[in-house]
Design an enzyme around this catalytic site. Structure first.
Site, mmCIF file in Angstrom:
data_model
loop_
_atom_site.group_PDB
_atom_site.id
_atom_site.type_symbol
_atom_site.label_atom_id
_atom_site.label_comp_id
_atom_site.label_asym_id
_atom_site.label_seq_id
_atom_site.Cartn_x
_atom_site.Cartn_y
_atom_site.Cartn_z
ATOM 1 N N HIS A 65 0.805 -1.299 -0.002
ATOM 2 C CA HIS A 65 -0.408 -0.278 -0.076
ATOM 3 C C HIS A 65 0.645 1.620 0.092
ATOM 4 O O HIS A 65 2.168 1.640 0.443
ATOM 5 C CB HIS A 65 -0.975 0.059 1.512
ATOM 6 C CG HIS A 65 -0.313 0.166 2.280
ATOM 7 N ND1 HIS A 65 -0.321 1.444 3.094
ATOM 8 C CD2 HIS A 65 -0.200 -0.845 3.400
ATOM 9 C CE1 HIS A 65 0.136 1.450 4.077
ATOM 10 N NE2 HIS A 65 -0.280 0.370 4.686
ATOM 11 N N ASP A 174 6.033 2.906 7.284
ATOM 12 C CA ASP A 174 4.456 1.804 7.238
ATOM 13 C C ASP A 174 4.149 3.024 6.036
ATOM 14 O O ASP A 174 3.251 3.899 6.795
ATOM 15 C CB ASP A 174 4.367 2.025 8.310
ATOM 16 C CG ASP A 174 2.657 1.603 8.687
ATOM 17 O OD1 ASP A 174 1.785 0.441 7.131
ATOM 18 O OD2 ASP A 174 2.263 1.546 9.315
ATOM 19 N N GLU A 204 -5.319 1.705 2.289
ATOM 20 C CA GLU A 204 -4.619 0.615 3.419
ATOM 21 C C GLU A 204 -5.149 1.194 4.409
ATOM 22 O O GLU A 204 -5.721 0.217 5.626
ATOM 23 C CB GLU A 204 -3.064 -0.504 3.410
ATOM 24 C CG GLU A 204 -3.948 -1.820 3.938
ATOM 25 C CD GLU A 204 -2.970 -1.670 5.526
ATOM 26 O OE1 GLU A 204 -2.452 -2.262 5.901
ATOM 27 O OE2 GLU A 204 -2.531 -0.231 5.611
ATOM 28 N N GLU A 205 -4.650 1.960 4.595
ATOM 29 C CA GLU A 205 -4.858 2.474 6.587
ATOM 30 C C GLU A 205 -6.505 3.039 6.916
ATOM 31 O O GLU A 205 -6.582 2.884 7.876
ATOM 32 C CB GLU A 205 -4.217 3.383 6.677
ATOM 33 C CG GLU A 205 -2.475 3.473 6.038
ATOM 34 C CD GLU A 205 -1.943 2.480 7.688
ATOM 35 O OE1 GLU A 205 -1.993 2.106 8.068
ATOM 36 O OE2 GLU A 205 -0.318 2.667 7.400
ATOM 37 N N ASP A 227 4.235 -5.436 4.402
ATOM 38 C CA ASP A 227 4.082 -3.975 4.800
ATOM 39 C C ASP A 227 4.929 -4.908 5.927
ATOM 40 O O ASP A 227 5.307 -6.014 6.510
ATOM 41 C CB ASP A 227 2.578 -4.085 4.929
ATOM 42 C CG ASP A 227 1.643 -3.574 5.734
ATOM 43 O OD1 ASP A 227 3.190 -2.358 6.060
ATOM 44 O OD2 ASP A 227 0.602 -2.848 5.037
ATOM 45 N N HIS A 316 3.998 3.944 13.179
ATOM 46 C CA HIS A 316 2.682 4.699 13.186
ATOM 47 C C HIS A 316 2.993 6.359 14.284
ATOM 48 O O HIS A 316 2.549 7.578 14.745
ATOM 49 C CB HIS A 316 1.588 4.056 13.840
ATOM 50 C CG HIS A 316 0.695 3.834 13.100
ATOM 51 N ND1 HIS A 316 -1.209 3.818 12.926
ATOM 52 C CD2 HIS A 316 1.107 2.935 11.950
ATOM 53 C CE1 HIS A 316 -1.542 2.899 11.726
ATOM 54 N NE2 HIS A 316 -0.354 2.280 10.857
#
Length: 349
Positions: A65, A174, A204-205, A227, A316
């Site tokens: 992604h 990420d 995707e998130e 990922d 994140h």
């Protein structure tokens, strides 16, 4: 093999929150178009590439992604301060003292602000901040802000990629490290037995939306998610909490909260890694999910799916960290898995 840090830096620093991936998508197209036999952009914005195999009897899909977690403008108050909501999952305390970029009529730099500690009550000082406690200060008047910013404008985090020891550190490792890995794998691939669809997915998130659509379109026989995963090899972590460790090799996913990887694919990936002396570690993640779920389930027939996972610390946050050797091993493992798909007995046993 060595990591092309300059390319990884461009990919990680590019803007592209869910639903607003155009900047990073254009960069991907520029890099990958010369490497593949076909390229198209679907209605969702996924970049679907294909390298022809020796046979078109079966299809393999790899999903990485391109979107990053970020924000979107919800309100501009009468003093020009911007309110927002999140696109993707955030730990609110990581927003403190961060710079962001609002992508309005032009890109404008802002800072995340909240109530100063000097004027907090004793009770407020003991509480964790919430997303709603933050605002964005652009250093402009209401009139100046209104000329540039509108409700619905996307917001990305501002942080450059740096090298730290044997690692790279940036916002959006990420999942831009996986975008990089897929590009480099497509560059390295020689002869493949089956058609390989390298898909750079969107959104995707916020719920693996792009991968669902792409898998439905492609209907792959074999699937690989690509990922990041948690490397909780940090002070205070118990051995059973680590998931993966930085520098201990690429990770082969066994399961996460949304996918139980096909036992045949897991065995195949382990065999490929061992036969080619690729350093690897198992990944079993009890929470979270990746594009692997969509790739496995959303095609008409389902697919025999697994995932290459890249151990990453501080997920994140704007200080995500991955080890360059793990990145190299991820490229090697994915390449060799795609090149050897016709060498394994895929029957149920």
């Amino acid at each position: 093999m060595s990591v092309n840090v300059s390319l990884l830096k461009k990919i990680c620093e590019a803007a592209g929150v869910p639903g607003y991936e155009s900047e990073v998508r254009n960069l991907i197209i520029q890099e990958v178009e010369p490497l593949v036999d076909s390229l198209e952009i679907d209605n969702m914005g996924n970049v679907i590439t294909m390298k022809k195999g020796q046979s078109s009897e079966k299809k393999a899909m790899v999903g990485a992604h391109m979107d990053e977690i970020g924000f979107i403008v919800t309100h501009v108050d009468d003093k020009g301060f911007v309110r927002f909501t999140t696109l993707g999952g955030f730990d609110p305390k990581t927003l403190t003292a961060q710079r962001v970029v609002i992508h309005g009529k032009k890109d404008v730099l802002g800072v995340m602000g909240t109530k100063p500690i000097h004027v907090m009550t004793a009770e407020e000082r003991t509480k964790m901040p919430k997303v709603k406690d933050f605002y964005i200060d652009l250093g402009m008047s209401k009139e100046q802000v209104d000329d540039i910013v509108s409700v619905g404008d996307p917001i990305t985090r501002d942080r450059e990629l740096v090298e730290m020891g044997e690692c790279v550190n940036c916002k959006s490792i990420d999942n831009r490290v996986s975008v990089f890995i897929l590009i480099e794998t497509l560059r390295e691939l020689q002869t493949v037995p089956y058609d390989v669809y390298g898909v750079f997915t969107v959104q995707e998130e916020v719920g693996i939306r792009g991968a669902n659509v792409a898998a439905h379109t492609i209907n792959p026989d074999f699937g690989f998610g690509l990922d990041t995963t948690i490397a909780y090899d940090l002070p205070g972590a118990q051995p059973h909490e680590k998931v993966t460790s930085l520098g201990e090799g690429t990770a082969i996913k066994i399961m996460d909260a949304m996918t139980i990887c096909d036992y045949r694919m897991v065995d195949y990936m382990k065999k490929i890694a061992d036969d080619n002396t690729i350093k690897w570690q198992p990944e079993l993640l009890v929470a979270g999910g990746t594009d692997t779920a969509g790739i496995q389930r959303m095609g008409k027939n389902g697919s025999i799916s697994g995932a290459v996972s890249i151990p990453t610390r501080h997920l994140h946050q704007v200080i995500e960290m991955a080890h360059k050797e793990d990145i190299e091993n991820s490229i090697r493992l994915l390449k060799m898995c795609l090149e050897g798909l016709d060498t394994y007995d895929w029957s149920h046993k």
